[in-house]
Each structure stands twice: as structure tokens, then as C-alpha cells.
Enzyme design. Structure first.
Site, mmCIF file in Angstrom:
data_model
loop_
_atom_site.group_PDB
_atom_site.id
_atom_site.type_symbol
_atom_site.label_atom_id
_atom_site.label_comp_id
_atom_site.label_asym_id
_atom_site.label_seq_id
_atom_site.Cartn_x
_atom_site.Cartn_y
_atom_site.Cartn_z
ATOM 1 N N LYS A 1 0.804 -1.220 0.000
ATOM 2 C CA LYS A 1 0.000 0.000 0.000
ATOM 3 C C LYS A 1 0.837 1.270 0.000
ATOM 4 C CE LYS A 1 -1.165 -0.812 4.830
ATOM 5 N NZ LYS A 1 -2.275 -1.022 5.726
HETATM 6 N N1 GLU Z 1 -3.770 -3.844 10.806
HETATM 7 C C1 GLU Z 1 -3.469 -5.098 10.214
HETATM 8 C C2 GLU Z 1 -3.033 -4.874 8.783
HETATM 9 O O1 GLU Z 1 -3.395 -3.848 8.215
HETATM 10 C C3 GLU Z 1 -4.713 -5.931 10.256
HETATM 11 C C4 GLU Z 1 -4.598 -7.356 10.141
HETATM 12 C C5 GLU Z 1 -5.919 -7.960 10.649
HETATM 13 O O2 GLU Z 1 -6.908 -7.885 9.942
HETATM 14 O O3 GLU Z 1 -5.922 -8.492 11.748
HETATM 15 O O4 GLU Z 1 -2.358 -5.703 8.231
#
Ligand code: GLU
Length: 312
Positions: free
Chosen positions: A301
Site C-alpha cells: 500500500k
Molecule cells: N492492521 C493489520 C493490517 O493492516 C490488520 C490485520 C488484521 O486484519 O488483523 O495488516
């Protein structure tokens, strides 16, 4: 007061509500039989790319099909990587594709729903309450090792040809510090992180069932991982995941495959906190051929603007 209780009070003098308080405050969701609760939990560290949108679709569809709940949680504890308007971008992109959350955060960054706040930086006290609980139980401790000291430990392990590299067992020099030693270091202004005391030994294996990948067996967690970071005293992903997915009542954690190897760590944390481990469904991540190396890699990203859903 036990020694561990004294250490917990020394580290978290302002945390008055305990773990039980939060467990009771939020309580269990009342759900129809068979209803599942899913969440989309992006970090606002870049644009939403098609891989994340796909995960959000799975979350949305499985919750809706079962008359369950789909909610949005913003995972912004990595302050250095958080981008300006990251949260707004996530909300706008989900909205554009009709992936509407039942609970979560709106454009004004206001949480809507009974299990909030749904922005992790607003949940600092909650995480600290659970970290305090772990310290009280002797399952977590402050570690004052500097980067240089950690490098030295690693060098020593490499020299000793250890099969396990990291902060564990006899190498975890802060594991058994006394209250007095901790107090002296804090009074001297030394910085520290909070580490979880891993419960497995080298060679231990753990089994779990993944809803996508079936039964999986892998090495259990041996290293004492960081659960609160030093400058912010906010958790990295691990503790926040265990606390939030429990208090917010997630029944199935659908997330990218890149997290699969962390399941043993997460399971140990859930258990140490006295929580039930949720079901996991690790889904394939979207890949691309890297222009420079010619090899396949996960889309990013930050590096791959052509994958941003806002450009579709
Ligand atoms: N904040 C994590 C990420 O963006 C989330 C992963 C999850 O969905 O647990 O990779």
C-alpha cells in the site's frame, strides 16, 4: 502485595480499571444462532489496495450472510507510519464500494457502536490495563535492553550456534529483574518496553485449525515479544489484536496470509489473558511481479499506486 503486583503498580500507577472491568463493561454480544462477527482492521499507513478491499469484502459478505455483524477498526498504533488522511481514505474507499460497516468510525473520526472506541490510539488505557494484568500474573515484564544490547545478544547466539535467535530464556536478561532493580532503572530515567513471557520451549509445536487452510502445525512462540512499545506505551499488533478482537466480540478473524506465522504468538497471548482464541481464516494476499526483480511479491500500500482502489 506480591512482588509482581508491586511491579505492576510501579509501571502503571494511573491505570485504575482492571482487565475484569473492561470484560464486564463490554460484555458478550447477543447474536442470533449461527451469526458471525467479522471486522476489517486496516492500518492507516497507505492507500487501500485491492488486496485489502478483497479481505473487507470477505468480512462483509460472511457477516451479512449469517445475519451477523461487520465492523471497522482502525489500527493506528504505529504512529511513525500513519499517513495524513489515512483514516478518511479508508472510510471513503469502503463507502465507494458499498462495504458498509455496522459499527466503526465515521469521517469525523467518531466511533459508532457499543464496543468502541474503534480507533486503537483511543484505546491506550484499555491495552495498558491488560498489560498490567499480565505483569501482575508474572506473564509480562519491563525490558530495558538497548538496541546495542539486543545486537550483542544476537551476536552471542550466532556465535553459540543457537537454533533459536531472539530474546528468550537465559538470554532474556530482564526477565527476572526484582522490584528494586526495576525501580532503580526507572528512577535513572532508562527507557523500557513491556515484553510478554513466552510460554513455550525450543522445539515445542502447536496445532490449530484455520478455516481456509485446515489443520496447521508449527513451532510455538519462544521469544519474549514486545507488547507495549517504549515511547508511546501503545501495543504493536499482537496485544491490540487479542484485546480488541475479544472485547469487540469478533468470532472469525479473516485476515491476510502474512499473519499466519504469528498465530502461535497470538494464541499464547489470548490464553495468557484468559481469553478464548477466535477462529482464524487466513486468506491469500494479492501479488504482482516486481518490475525490478522480476519475482512475485505481495502488493504494497505504499509502493504500488496502481493497486489503490481509489484509482479504480
Ligand atoms: N492492521 C493489520 C493490517 O493492516 C490488520 C490485520 C488484521 O486484519 O488483523 O495488516
Amino acid at each position: 502485595m506480591t512482588e509482581n503486583e508491586k511491579i505492576a503498580e510501579l509501571l502503571f500507577p494511573n491505570i485504575k480499571n482492571n482487565a475484569e472491568y473492561y470484560v464486564n463493561k463490554y460484555g458478550k454480544r447477543s447474536l442470533a444462532s449461527g451469526a458471525i462477527v467479522t471486522r476489517f482492521a486496516p492500518s492507516p499507513t497507505g492507500y487501500v489496495h485491492m488486496g485489502s478491499l478483497l479481505t473487507a469484502f470477505y468480512d462483509y459478505i460472511f457477516a451479512k450472510q449469517s445475519n451477523g455483524v461487520f465492523y471497522l477498526r482502525i489500527e493506528d498504533t504505529d504512529l511513525e507510519r500513519t499517513i495524513v488522511n489515512g483514516v478518511e481514505g479508508i472510510i471513503t474507499d469502503l463507502d465507494a464500494f458499498g462495504v458498509n460497516a455496522d459499527e466503526g468510525v465515521n469521517l469525523a473520526r467518531k466511533s459508532t457502536g457499543k464496543f468502541g472506541p474503534y480507533i486503537q490510539t483511543e484505546r491506550k488505557e484499555i491495552y495498558q490495563a491488560f498489560a498490567k494484568e499480565l505483569v501482575k500474573k508474572g506473564l509480562a515484564y519491563p525490558c530495558f535492553c538497548t538496541k546495542e544490547e539486543l545486537d550483542k545478544i544476537r551476536e552471542k547466539q550466532e556465535k553459540n550456534k543457537e537454533v533459536q535467535i531472539g530474546y528468550y530464556g537465559k538470554y532474556a536478561t530482564c526477565r527476572n529483574l526484582t522490584y528494586e532493580q526495576i525501580k532503580n532503572k526507572i528512577d535513572a530515567g532508562l527507557k523500557y518496553v513491556i515484553r510478554f513471557k513466552a510460554q513455550a520451549n525450543i522445539g515445542d509445536r502447536v496445532k490449530f485449525n484455520d478455516k481456509v487452510r485446515g489443520e496447521i502445525e508449527m513451532a510455538d512462540l519462544v521469544n519474549d515479544v514486545v507488547i507495549l512499545k517504549s515511547d508511546t506505551m501503545l501495543p504493536p499488533y499482537n496485544l491490540a489484536h487479542a484485546v480488541d478482537d475479544t472485547l469487540m466480540g469478533t468470532t472469525v478473524v479473516i485476515r491476510s496470509n502474512e499473519w499466519l506465522n504469528s498465530v502461535p504468538e497470538h494464541m499464547q497471548l489470548f490464553k495468557a489473558l484468559g481469553f478464548e482464541v477466535p477462529e482464524y481464516a487466513h486468506v491469500a494476499f494479492v501479488q504482482k511481479i516486481d518490475e525490478e526483480t522480476g519475482t512475485k511479491r505481495k502488493i504494497s500500500k505504499r509502493k504500488d499506486p496502481e493497486t489503490a482502489v481509489s484509482s479504480m
